[in-house]
Motif scaffolding. Structure first.
Motif, PDB file in Angstrom:
ATOM      1  N   SER A  10       0.847  -1.199   0.000  1.00 27.20           N
ATOM      2  CA  SER A  10       0.000   0.000   0.000  1.00 27.20           C
ATOM      3  C   SER A  10       0.874   1.238   0.000  1.00 27.20           C
ATOM      4  CB  SER A  10      -0.890   0.053   1.249  1.00 27.20           C
ATOM      5  OG  SER A  10      -1.700  -1.089   1.357  1.00 27.20           O
ATOM      6  N   GLN A  73     -14.496   0.064  -0.820  1.00 28.48           N
ATOM      7  CA  GLN A  73     -14.992   1.196  -1.601  1.00 28.48           C
ATOM      8  C   GLN A  73     -14.030   2.334  -1.371  1.00 28.48           C
ATOM      9  OE1 GLN A  73     -19.180   1.310  -0.454  1.00 28.48           O
ATOM     10  NE2 GLN A  73     -19.649   0.974  -2.603  1.00 28.48           N
ATOM     11  N   TYR A  74     -13.603   2.949  -2.456  1.00 33.37           N
ATOM     12  CA  TYR A  74     -12.600   4.012  -2.374  1.00 33.37           C
ATOM     13  C   TYR A  74     -12.996   5.078  -3.376  1.00 33.37           C
ATOM     14  CZ  TYR A  74      -7.872   6.079  -2.403  1.00 33.37           C
ATOM     15  OH  TYR A  74      -6.787   6.919  -2.320  1.00 33.37           O
ATOM     16  N   CYS A  75     -13.144   6.312  -2.908  1.00 35.91           N
ATOM     17  CA  CYS A  75     -13.570   7.431  -3.758  1.00 35.91           C
ATOM     18  C   CYS A  75     -14.813   7.084  -4.594  1.00 35.91           C
ATOM     19  CB  CYS A  75     -12.441   7.881  -4.684  1.00 35.91           C
ATOM     20  SG  CYS A  75     -11.033   8.532  -3.818  1.00 35.91           S
ATOM     21  N   TYR A  79     -13.269  -1.575  -5.454  1.00 32.38           N
ATOM     22  CA  TYR A  79     -11.990  -2.159  -5.875  1.00 32.38           C
ATOM     23  C   TYR A  79     -11.886  -3.502  -5.169  1.00 32.38           C
ATOM     24  CZ  TYR A  79     -10.397   2.508  -7.335  1.00 32.38           C
ATOM     25  OH  TYR A  79     -10.264   3.722  -7.946  1.00 32.38           O
ATOM     26  N   GLU A 101      -5.420  -0.629  -1.256  1.00 33.29           N
ATOM     27  CA  GLU A 101      -5.404   0.422  -0.236  1.00 33.29           C
ATOM     28  C   GLU A 101      -5.544  -0.215   1.160  1.00 33.29           C
ATOM     29  OE1 GLU A 101      -8.762   1.135   1.255  1.00 33.29           O
ATOM     30  OE2 GLU A 101      -8.673  -0.809   0.223  1.00 33.29           O
ATOM     31  N   GLN A 103      -7.771  -0.250   3.757  1.00 31.89           N
ATOM     32  CA  GLN A 103      -8.899  -1.047   4.297  1.00 31.89           C
ATOM     33  C   GLN A 103      -8.825  -2.482   3.793  1.00 31.89           C
ATOM     34  OE1 GLN A 103     -12.878   0.753   3.279  1.00 31.89           O
ATOM     35  NE2 GLN A 103     -11.554   2.152   2.138  1.00 31.89           N
ATOM     36  N   GLU A 149      -5.085  13.651   2.737  1.00 30.57           N
ATOM     37  CA  GLU A 149      -5.531  12.256   2.662  1.00 30.57           C
ATOM     38  C   GLU A 149      -4.338  11.307   2.817  1.00 30.57           C
ATOM     39  OE1 GLU A 149      -7.714  10.724  -0.986  1.00 30.57           O
ATOM     40  OE2 GLU A 149      -9.038  12.268  -0.141  1.00 30.57           O
ATOM     41  N   GLU A 153      -3.652   8.318   5.441  1.00 30.87           N
ATOM     42  CA  GLU A 153      -3.338   6.942   5.017  1.00 30.87           C
ATOM     43  C   GLU A 153      -2.030   6.454   5.646  1.00 30.87           C
ATOM     44  OE1 GLU A 153      -5.659   7.102   0.731  1.00 30.87           O
ATOM     45  OE2 GLU A 153      -3.504   6.868   0.736  1.00 30.87           O
TER      46      GLU A 153
END
Ligand code: 5GP
Length: 200
Positions: A10, A73-75, A79, A101, A103, A149, A153
């Motif tokens: 990531s 779910q991302y933006c 995915y 990512e 999560q 952001e 992260e």
């Protein structure tokens, strides 16, 4: 889990993760897991190479039939990692890279705790901002938002096993390969080797 190593990678966007991985993947002991997504392809992206581009319906069908090893779910888009290819390649002895990512990575940690977790960092948030500015594809407002952001992260990096700072590309690639080698030498992954020496 098969004979290969499952490697979860990531990084916040703009860290050069893609460039590092494309160098690493020149070595064919690695296999890159092509994710599925519902986001639209960007210019130059090829279906089946960069992503499997799916409709929301098809993606949800795959979730329902347990076809995804993890998804997030991302933006505003889905995915996910199609399960089958990952286990087939691990069984063949390949080291399988999931570029996902945070999560999703944490879901893999629950489901496959034996995986190796690598986080790629920019040298600083300042350099990240500079790189995004240089790319010139976003407004200042969007860049500020992305850096914020990224900082959020990066908080998750504490939960990973290895950290690679992408200051110099070749150093980062070498560090990645070294980390994989070191991981394979840990006792928990070498029990068969020890047994073999002892004739067990
Ligand atoms: P992008 O839209 O920029 O290609 O990707 C956005 C984010 O989704 C990146 O952080 C990328 O690593 C992540 N991502 C890509 N594939 C997957 C996947 O299969 N599962 C999860 N959880 N994240 C993914």
């Amino acid at each position: 889990m098969g004979k290969g190593l499952l490697i979860v990678v990531s990084a916040p966007s703009g860290c050069g993760k893609g460039t590092i991985l494309s160098e690493v993947l020149k070595n064919d002991s690695f296999f890159y897991s092509v994710s599925a997504t519902t986001r639209a392809p960007r210019e130059g992206e090829v279906n089946g190479v960069n992503y499997h581009f799916l409709t929301k319906e098809k993606f949800e069908e795959l979730i329902a039939s347990d076809g995804m090893l993890e998804y997030a779910q991302y933006c505003g888009n889905y995915y996910g990692t199609p399960r089958k290819a990952v286990f087939d390649k691990l069984e063949e002895g390949k080291d399988v890279i999931l570029e996902i990512e945070v999560q999703g990575a944490m879901k893999i940690k629950e489901r496959c705790p034996e995986a190796m977790f690598v986080f790629i960092l920019p040298p600083s948030l300042g350099t990240l901002k500079e790189r995004l500015l240089k790319r010139g594809t976003e407004t200042m407002e969007v860049i500020e938002k992305r850096v914020g952001e990224a900082a959020r992260e990066i908080e998750a990096a504490y939960k990973y096993d290895y950290v690679i700072v992408n200051d110099d590309l070749q150093t980062a690639v070498d560090d990645f390969i070294t980390a994989v080698k070191a991981e394979k030498m840990t006792v928990k992954r070498s029990e068969k080797t020890i047994d073999g020496v002892l004739g067990k």
